[in-house]
Each structure stands twice: as C-alpha cells, then as structure tokens.
Design a protein around this motif. Sequence first.
Motif, PDB file in Angstrom:
ATOM      1  N   LYS A   8       0.825  -1.209   0.000  1.00 39.73           N
ATOM      2  CA  LYS A   8       0.000   0.000   0.000  1.00 39.73           C
ATOM      3  C   LYS A   8       0.860   1.260   0.000  1.00 39.73           C
ATOM      4  O   LYS A   8       0.579   2.216  -0.721  1.00 39.73           O
ATOM      5  CB  LYS A   8      -0.932  -0.008   1.204  1.00 39.73           C
ATOM      6  CG  LYS A   8      -1.877   1.163   1.257  1.00 39.73           C
ATOM      7  CD  LYS A   8      -2.807   1.048   2.456  1.00 39.73           C
ATOM      8  CE  LYS A   8      -3.732   2.258   2.521  1.00 39.73           C
ATOM      9  NZ  LYS A   8      -4.616   2.175   3.672  1.00 39.73           N
ATOM     10  N   LEU A   9       1.910   1.270   0.817  1.00 42.93           N
ATOM     11  CA  LEU A   9       2.804   2.426   0.894  1.00 42.93           C
ATOM     12  C   LEU A   9       3.864   2.414  -0.204  1.00 42.93           C
ATOM     13  O   LEU A   9       4.555   3.416  -0.397  1.00 42.93           O
ATOM     14  CB  LEU A   9       3.502   2.468   2.252  1.00 42.93           C
ATOM     15  CG  LEU A   9       2.621   2.623   3.481  1.00 42.93           C
ATOM     16  CD1 LEU A   9       3.473   2.584   4.744  1.00 42.93           C
ATOM     17  CD2 LEU A   9       1.807   3.907   3.415  1.00 42.93           C
ATOM     18  N   ASP A  10       4.014   1.268  -0.878  1.00 41.59           N
ATOM     19  CA  ASP A  10       5.071   1.080  -1.879  1.00 41.59           C
ATOM     20  C   ASP A  10       6.440   1.396  -1.280  1.00 41.59           C
ATOM     21  O   ASP A  10       7.232   2.149  -1.834  1.00 41.59           O
ATOM     22  CB  ASP A  10       4.816   1.925  -3.125  1.00 41.59           C
ATOM     23  CG  ASP A  10       5.769   1.564  -4.268  1.00 41.59           C
ATOM     24  OD1 ASP A  10       6.215   0.404  -4.327  1.00 41.59           O
ATOM     25  OD2 ASP A  10       6.087   2.464  -5.085  1.00 41.59           O
ATOM     26  N   LEU A  11       6.688   0.791  -0.110  1.00 40.14           N
ATOM     27  CA  LEU A  11       7.954   0.989   0.598  1.00 40.14           C
ATOM     28  C   LEU A  11       8.561  -0.351   0.985  1.00 40.14           C
ATOM     29  O   LEU A  11       7.842  -1.307   1.251  1.00 40.14           O
ATOM     30  CB  LEU A  11       7.737   1.803   1.874  1.00 40.14           C
ATOM     31  CG  LEU A  11       7.414   3.273   1.720  1.00 40.14           C
ATOM     32  CD1 LEU A  11       7.054   3.865   3.084  1.00 40.14           C
ATOM     33  CD2 LEU A  11       8.566   4.040   1.116  1.00 40.14           C
ATOM     34  N   GLU A  12       9.895  -0.370   1.035  1.00 44.72           N
ATOM     35  CA  GLU A  12      10.634  -1.532   1.520  1.00 44.72           C
ATOM     36  C   GLU A  12      11.579  -1.102   2.627  1.00 44.72           C
ATOM     37  O   GLU A  12      12.106   0.010   2.605  1.00 44.72           O
ATOM     38  CB  GLU A  12      11.463  -2.167   0.397  1.00 44.72           C
ATOM     39  CG  GLU A  12      10.673  -2.973  -0.565  1.00 44.72           C
ATOM     40  CD  GLU A  12      11.552  -3.745  -1.549  1.00 44.72           C
ATOM     41  OE1 GLU A  12      12.791  -3.726  -1.425  1.00 44.72           O
ATOM     42  OE2 GLU A  12      10.968  -4.371  -2.443  1.00 44.72           O
ATOM     43  N   ASN A  47      12.098   4.666  -2.466  1.00 48.38           N
ATOM     44  CA  ASN A  47      11.091   3.997  -1.633  1.00 48.38           C
ATOM     45  C   ASN A  47      11.676   2.842  -0.823  1.00 48.38           C
ATOM     46  O   ASN A  47      10.978   1.878  -0.521  1.00 48.38           O
ATOM     47  CB  ASN A  47       9.915   3.503  -2.472  1.00 48.38           C
ATOM     48  CG  ASN A  47       9.146   4.657  -3.066  1.00 48.38           C
ATOM     49  OD1 ASN A  47       9.338   5.807  -2.681  1.00 48.38           O
ATOM     50  ND2 ASN A  47       8.280   4.363  -3.994  1.00 48.38           N
ATOM     51  N   THR A  48      12.965   2.958  -0.489  1.00 48.94           N
ATOM     52  CA  THR A  48      13.647   1.916   0.273  1.00 48.94           C
ATOM     53  C   THR A  48      14.413   2.550   1.426  1.00 48.94           C
ATOM     54  O   THR A  48      15.103   3.541   1.242  1.00 48.94           O
ATOM     55  CB  THR A  48      14.636   1.141  -0.624  1.00 48.94           C
ATOM     56  OG1 THR A  48      13.911   0.554  -1.700  1.00 48.94           O
ATOM     57  CG2 THR A  48      15.361   0.070   0.151  1.00 48.94           C
ATOM     58  N   ILE A  49      14.254   1.971   2.596  1.00 50.22           N
ATOM     59  CA  ILE A  49      15.045   2.390   3.748  1.00 50.22           C
ATOM     60  C   ILE A  49      15.900   1.196   4.149  1.00 50.22           C
ATOM     61  O   ILE A  49      15.375   0.130   4.456  1.00 50.22           O
ATOM     62  CB  ILE A  49      14.152   2.807   4.929  1.00 50.22           C
ATOM     63  CG1 ILE A  49      13.297   4.006   4.536  1.00 50.22           C
ATOM     64  CG2 ILE A  49      15.003   3.121   6.154  1.00 50.22           C
ATOM     65  CD1 ILE A  49      12.267   4.382   5.576  1.00 50.22           C
ATOM     66  N   GLU A  50      17.205   1.385   4.093  1.00 49.24           N
ATOM     67  CA  GLU A  50      18.111   0.327   4.534  1.00 49.24           C
ATOM     68  C   GLU A  50      18.614   0.666   5.929  1.00 49.24           C
ATOM     69  O   GLU A  50      19.216   1.716   6.135  1.00 49.24           O
ATOM     70  CB  GLU A  50      19.293   0.175   3.584  1.00 49.24           C
ATOM     71  CG  GLU A  50      20.196  -0.971   3.994  1.00 49.24           C
ATOM     72  CD  GLU A  50      21.355  -1.207   3.031  1.00 49.24           C
ATOM     73  OE1 GLU A  50      22.278  -1.949   3.423  1.00 49.24           O
ATOM     74  OE2 GLU A  50      21.343  -0.661   1.922  1.00 49.24           O
ATOM     75  N   HIS A 120      11.613  15.746  13.877  1.00 44.46           N
ATOM     76  CA  HIS A 120      12.102  15.071  12.671  1.00 44.46           C
ATOM     77  C   HIS A 120      11.307  15.540  11.463  1.00 44.46           C
ATOM     78  O   HIS A 120      10.329  16.279  11.598  1.00 44.46           O
ATOM     79  CB  HIS A 120      11.982  13.544  12.829  1.00 44.46           C
ATOM     80  CG  HIS A 120      10.583  13.076  13.046  1.00 44.46           C
ATOM     81  ND1 HIS A 120       9.676  12.922  12.032  1.00 44.46           N
ATOM     82  CD2 HIS A 120       9.928  12.746  14.184  1.00 44.46           C
ATOM     83  CE1 HIS A 120       8.523  12.510  12.525  1.00 44.46           C
ATOM     84  NE2 HIS A 120       8.643  12.406  13.833  1.00 44.46           N
ATOM     85  N   HIS A 121      11.740  15.097  10.286  1.00 46.99           N
ATOM     86  CA  HIS A 121      11.046  15.427   9.039  1.00 46.99           C
ATOM     87  C   HIS A 121      10.575  14.151   8.354  1.00 46.99           C
ATOM     88  O   HIS A 121      10.449  14.102   7.135  1.00 46.99           O
ATOM     89  CB  HIS A 121      11.977  16.199   8.112  1.00 46.99           C
ATOM     90  CG  HIS A 121      12.367  17.545   8.645  1.00 46.99           C
ATOM     91  ND1 HIS A 121      12.819  17.746   9.926  1.00 46.99           N
ATOM     92  CD2 HIS A 121      12.340  18.765   8.074  1.00 46.99           C
ATOM     93  CE1 HIS A 121      13.081  19.022  10.107  1.00 46.99           C
ATOM     94  NE2 HIS A 121      12.796  19.661   9.011  1.00 46.99           N
ATOM     95  N   LEU A 122      10.320  13.107   9.107  1.00 51.49           N
ATOM     96  CA  LEU A 122       9.950  11.810   8.547  1.00 51.49           C
ATOM     97  C   LEU A 122       8.435  11.683   8.420  1.00 51.49           C
ATOM     98  O   LEU A 122       7.678  12.296   9.176  1.00 51.49           O
ATOM     99  CB  LEU A 122      10.474  10.686   9.451  1.00 51.49           C
ATOM    100  CG  LEU A 122      11.987  10.641   9.674  1.00 51.49           C
ATOM    101  CD1 LEU A 122      12.325   9.617  10.744  1.00 51.49           C
ATOM    102  CD2 LEU A 122      12.698  10.316   8.373  1.00 51.49           C
ATOM    103  N   SER A 123       8.025  10.859   7.477  1.00 50.73           N
ATOM    104  CA  SER A 123       6.600  10.560   7.317  1.00 50.73           C
ATOM    105  C   SER A 123       6.160   9.461   8.273  1.00 50.73           C
ATOM    106  O   SER A 123       4.982   9.371   8.614  1.00 50.73           O
ATOM    107  CB  SER A 123       6.315  10.117   5.883  1.00 50.73           C
ATOM    108  OG  SER A 123       6.658  11.143   4.982  1.00 50.73           O
TER     109      SER A 123
END
Length: 157
Positions: A8-12, A47-50, A120-123
């Motif tokens: 749904k968020l298109d995130l990994e 769209n990726t957070i490692e 912070h500036h995070l979603s």
Amino acid sequence: MIRFRNQKLDLEILFSSEVIANMQCFRQTCLKKEAGGLLFTNSFENNTIEIKFCSTPNKHDLRSRLGFYPHKQEAQCLINKKFNEGLYYVGDWHTHPQKIPVPSSKDKRTIKDIFVKSEHHLSYLILIILSSDKYFSNSYVAMADQNNIYDFNYFIS
C-alpha cells in the motif's frame, strides 16, 4: 540482506546481515529479559530504507521479562552522535518472547507518541518486534505515524 515490504505504501525496509546479527544476540528465549534499541539509516532512496545500524541495550535501560524502557537521555545522546556521523534515527526495535510477535496496544501507542514528540522530518517511524525464533523473517515490522500502523511483510525478491 532481508527485505520487508508494504504494498500500500510502496515501501521496503532492508536489513543487513550485520544489523540482524546485532539484534539476534538479544532474542528473548527462555527467561531472558526484553531488550531493544534504536534504528538508523544514512539514506532514503527509491522507496527503500536500509537499516545501517541498530543500537543495543545499555546499562541505563530498564529491562524486565515483559518490558523494555530505554534511558531517554542516553538514547538522545546516541541519536545526536549518529547524526554527526551521517546516520539518521528512523525508529525502535525491541524483543518479545514469541516466535510470531504481536504488538501490544502499548507498543503501538508508544511508537505513535515517539513520532509525535520527536523532532524530525519523517513521514513514519519504524517499529520492529524481534521474534524469539532464529528466523528474523518472523519478526514484526511496521511503520507508524501519529494515527496509523502500517504492517510490513517479509519479501523475497
């Protein structure tokens, strides 16, 4: 590298072997106390957070069989230190004594509160609840904002 994905968020969210090994040292097996720490990354791309680094419990944290309470001043010092090294705080992890961990209402409320109260500036902020099982893929992985929790699923690419 292990991946979790939210369609749904298109995130990994990606985890290196080193980060996984650091957390796995604290799996809550037998009668061990809960453990936890902070999660850090150095980039937010495609769209990726490692997750590049995770902290582990320190001597000032309060730990019990059914709770982990990080020392707030120590945590903030670490966030500041890692920021100066080019790493950004993106969430928290802790253990549960379950093979397939389920977040408690307190877990959900806490990560939402941290999101609201942090500068912070995070979603979203990441929440990981480490499985007591040897397979990291059984862990609970989610992102939270002030209103919602978004579950991520283990993803084989």
